[in-house]
Design a protein around this motif. Sequence first.
Motif, PDB file in Angstrom:
ATOM      1  N   TRP A  86       8.961  26.188  54.756  1.00  0.00           N
ATOM      2  CA  TRP A  86       7.791  25.615  54.085  1.00  0.00           C
ATOM      3  C   TRP A  86       7.813  26.000  52.600  1.00  0.00           C
ATOM      4  O   TRP A  86       7.713  25.157  51.703  1.00  0.00           O
ATOM      5  N   GLU A  87       7.991  27.275  52.339  1.00  0.00           N
ATOM      6  CA  GLU A  87       8.023  27.796  50.972  1.00  0.00           C
ATOM      7  C   GLU A  87       9.111  27.093  50.142  1.00  0.00           C
ATOM      8  O   GLU A  87       8.869  26.632  49.033  1.00  0.00           O
ATOM      9  N   ASP A 134      -0.033  22.177  43.633  1.00  0.00           N
ATOM     10  CA  ASP A 134      -0.716  23.160  44.468  1.00  0.00           C
ATOM     11  C   ASP A 134      -1.888  22.580  45.233  1.00  0.00           C
ATOM     12  O   ASP A 134      -2.121  22.915  46.383  1.00  0.00           O
ATOM     13  N   TRP A 135      -2.648  21.739  44.576  1.00  0.00           N
ATOM     14  CA  TRP A 135      -3.866  21.224  45.221  1.00  0.00           C
ATOM     15  C   TRP A 135      -3.540  20.266  46.365  1.00  0.00           C
ATOM     16  O   TRP A 135      -4.358  19.998  47.230  1.00  0.00           O
ATOM     17  N   LEU A 136      -2.279  19.758  46.385  1.00  0.00           N
ATOM     18  CA  LEU A 136      -1.874  18.855  47.465  1.00  0.00           C
ATOM     19  C   LEU A 136      -1.346  19.655  48.658  1.00  0.00           C
ATOM     20  O   LEU A 136      -1.761  19.448  49.795  1.00  0.00           O
ATOM     21  N   PHE A 137      -0.439  20.579  48.360  1.00  0.00           N
ATOM     22  CA  PHE A 137       0.175  21.336  49.446  1.00  0.00           C
ATOM     23  C   PHE A 137       0.684  22.665  48.913  1.00  0.00           C
ATOM     24  O   PHE A 137       1.770  22.748  48.348  1.00  0.00           O
ATOM     25  N   PRO A 138      -0.079  23.709  49.076  1.00  0.00           N
ATOM     26  CA  PRO A 138       0.309  24.991  48.493  1.00  0.00           C
ATOM     27  C   PRO A 138       1.413  25.686  49.313  1.00  0.00           C
ATOM     28  O   PRO A 138       1.534  25.450  50.516  1.00  0.00           O
ATOM     29  N   ALA A 139       2.189  26.502  48.633  1.00  0.00           N
ATOM     30  CA  ALA A 139       3.228  27.268  49.324  1.00  0.00           C
ATOM     31  C   ALA A 139       2.598  28.473  50.019  1.00  0.00           C
ATOM     32  O   ALA A 139       1.541  28.946  49.589  1.00  0.00           O
ATOM     33  N   PRO A 140       3.231  28.955  51.073  1.00  0.00           N
ATOM     34  CA  PRO A 140       2.678  30.104  51.802  1.00  0.00           C
ATOM     35  C   PRO A 140       2.423  31.301  50.898  1.00  0.00           C
ATOM     36  O   PRO A 140       1.424  32.007  51.077  1.00  0.00           O
ATOM     37  N   SER A 141       3.293  31.505  49.932  1.00  0.00           N
ATOM     38  CA  SER A 141       3.111  32.681  49.065  1.00  0.00           C
ATOM     39  C   SER A 141       1.790  32.595  48.312  1.00  0.00           C
ATOM     40  O   SER A 141       1.062  33.582  48.183  1.00  0.00           O
ATOM     41  N   GLN A 142       1.460  31.381  47.868  1.00  0.00           N
ATOM     42  CA  GLN A 142       0.185  31.188  47.168  1.00  0.00           C
ATOM     43  C   GLN A 142      -0.997  31.431  48.094  1.00  0.00           C
ATOM     44  O   GLN A 142      -2.006  32.002  47.701  1.00  0.00           O
ATOM     45  N   ILE A 143      -0.819  30.947  49.334  1.00  0.00           N
ATOM     46  CA  ILE A 143      -1.904  31.100  50.307  1.00  0.00           C
ATOM     47  C   ILE A 143      -2.171  32.582  50.563  1.00  0.00           C
ATOM     48  O   ILE A 143      -3.314  33.024  50.571  1.00  0.00           O
ATOM     49  N   PHE A 144      -1.079  33.330  50.723  1.00  0.00           N
ATOM     50  CA  PHE A 144      -1.253  34.753  50.991  1.00  0.00           C
ATOM     51  C   PHE A 144      -1.875  35.469  49.798  1.00  0.00           C
ATOM     52  O   PHE A 144      -2.722  36.342  49.941  1.00  0.00           O
ATOM     53  N   GLN A 145      -1.447  35.026  48.635  1.00  0.00           N
ATOM     54  CA  GLN A 145      -1.998  35.630  47.429  1.00  0.00           C
ATOM     55  C   GLN A 145      -3.506  35.393  47.334  1.00  0.00           C
ATOM     56  O   GLN A 145      -4.285  36.303  47.077  1.00  0.00           O
ATOM     57  N   GLU A 146      -3.891  34.147  47.611  1.00  0.00           N
ATOM     58  CA  GLU A 146      -5.307  33.795  47.584  1.00  0.00           C
ATOM     59  C   GLU A 146      -6.062  34.579  48.650  1.00  0.00           C
ATOM     60  O   GLU A 146      -7.168  35.069  48.409  1.00  0.00           O
ATOM     61  N   GLY A 147      -5.411  34.674  49.826  1.00  0.00           N
ATOM     62  CA  GLY A 147      -6.029  35.417  50.925  1.00  0.00           C
ATOM     63  C   GLY A 147      -6.284  36.856  50.517  1.00  0.00           C
ATOM     64  O   GLY A 147      -7.322  37.444  50.819  1.00  0.00           O
ATOM     65  N   TRP A 148      -5.338  37.435  49.816  1.00  0.00           N
ATOM     66  CA  TRP A 148      -5.434  38.830  49.379  1.00  0.00           C
ATOM     67  C   TRP A 148      -6.487  38.984  48.294  1.00  0.00           C
ATOM     68  O   TRP A 148      -7.390  39.818  48.406  1.00  0.00           O
ATOM     69  N   ASN A 149      -6.383  38.140  47.265  1.00  0.00           N
ATOM     70  CA  ASN A 149      -7.289  38.262  46.114  1.00  0.00           C
ATOM     71  C   ASN A 149      -8.723  37.890  46.464  1.00  0.00           C
ATOM     72  O   ASN A 149      -9.661  38.489  45.969  1.00  0.00           O
TER      73      ASN A 149
END
Lengths: 242, 252
Positions: free
Chosen positions: A10-11, A21-36
Amino acid sequence: MVLLLLLIVWELIVKQTGVPDWLFPAPSQIFQEGWNGWEQFYPHLLATLKLSLIGFLIGSGTGLITAIILHLLPGLRDSIYPLLILSQNIPIIVLAPLLVIWFGFGLMPKIIVIALVCFFPITVASLDGFKQTAPELKHYMNMAGASKSQLFWKLELPYATPSIFSGLKISATYSVMGAVISEWLGAKHGIGVYMTLASSSFRTDRVFVAIFWIMILSLLFFGLIKAAERTLVRGQFKGEIK
Amino acid sequence: MTLLNISNLSKSFGNETILAHLNLSVAEGEFVSILGPSGSGKSTLFHLVGGILAPDEGEINLNGDVISGKRGYISYMPQTPSLLPWRNILHNVTLGQELQRKADKETAKDMLMKAGLQQYMNAYPNELSGGMKQRAAFIRALLSPQSVLCLDEPFSALDELTRQEMQEWLLGTWEEYKKTILFVTHNIEEALFLSDRIIILSSKPAQVKAEVTVPFSRPREKKLLLEDEFFKWKRKVYNLLTSTADEYITRT
């Protein structure tokens, strides 16, 4: 392992094709958002957790009691059972606004939604479990003079325990989903609210954070039920019944 | 003294008459076998005695009380051990007592000990061999407070060697406790070896075709099975079982 591989693929795809990003974010971004965004997200998570837990307990409780009543009154079972199945054909999405009209925006309609979702798998699984009690064991109990309540408590209920647990496992995972749907009805907190807000502001990464948390919660519930099953149902049960 | 008395018992399902005017009685402390071909209505007879079926006609008396159609007056050992898989052996053997009143764990432990099952008290049924499970099932029936024990072909699923071993064990245990036993079987040897009296049923509808009082003295041992006298009786019972009623009358 497979999950990890999937995330890597996926990444890579997202990075290679340059999808915005607004269409289909990469897992790394998702995790980052999840963390922040944890500080922000955490109250929503807690609200959903509480809601699904209450809904699950009420839904599975009424489901089990309904199954027991229907089992002990076979005449009633034959007439109610088709109704139960029919009730499952009403889409919750349609029912939800109706519940709001009837019960307002409080906790009540939300719990009803979750309970409705949880109720059915348990009722069906328990009824099947009661019904499938090994005939030779039932025969023994009858010949030995067991009363109807002894037959139920000493044979049918323990015999159905694995079935009841498989119903509980399904309901437990449904309950989180039910909670999220019910939060769409209107709530101050909850993953459902967070999700609606995120998708209307094109924060796709946050939508995915919500999706992952729903999965994690479902798995957690599932795991808890499984652990309870392991302590309650003896491993020996898997052996032959005779 | 007659403990169990069955008089004029009839039962039919639809158009098929299974039992027709059956009479038999069992004295206290007696071991009576009911011998009949498969499908002769032996099980139906047991279901009537156990009270899960009600007779169309006739009456079953236990100790002077009518028990036809009433459950809980006999203790029972079925064809399959029917132990509950989630209970350990100790809790399984006390089940029969539990259904009537309180379980008596001490007696149960004592009996399991005598049956050589002491290491298995806390084991679950699936850890036991077929013979051991049947021992547990028999102890469960013995421990039940009822005075009549009904055994429904309990050893038919066991292999020949285990069966012989179990018969000998059953006999030993029974001789110690002297409970009244009604034993259903289709095995002539088993019936002769175990019982005081054999009741031979005809098939469809089941009626008492003949009654044989077994002459062998007790305690009986396995070597009895190989004696000439035993074979003679086996032949006799076999002839009784296979002959039609008319033939039997003309022959005697």
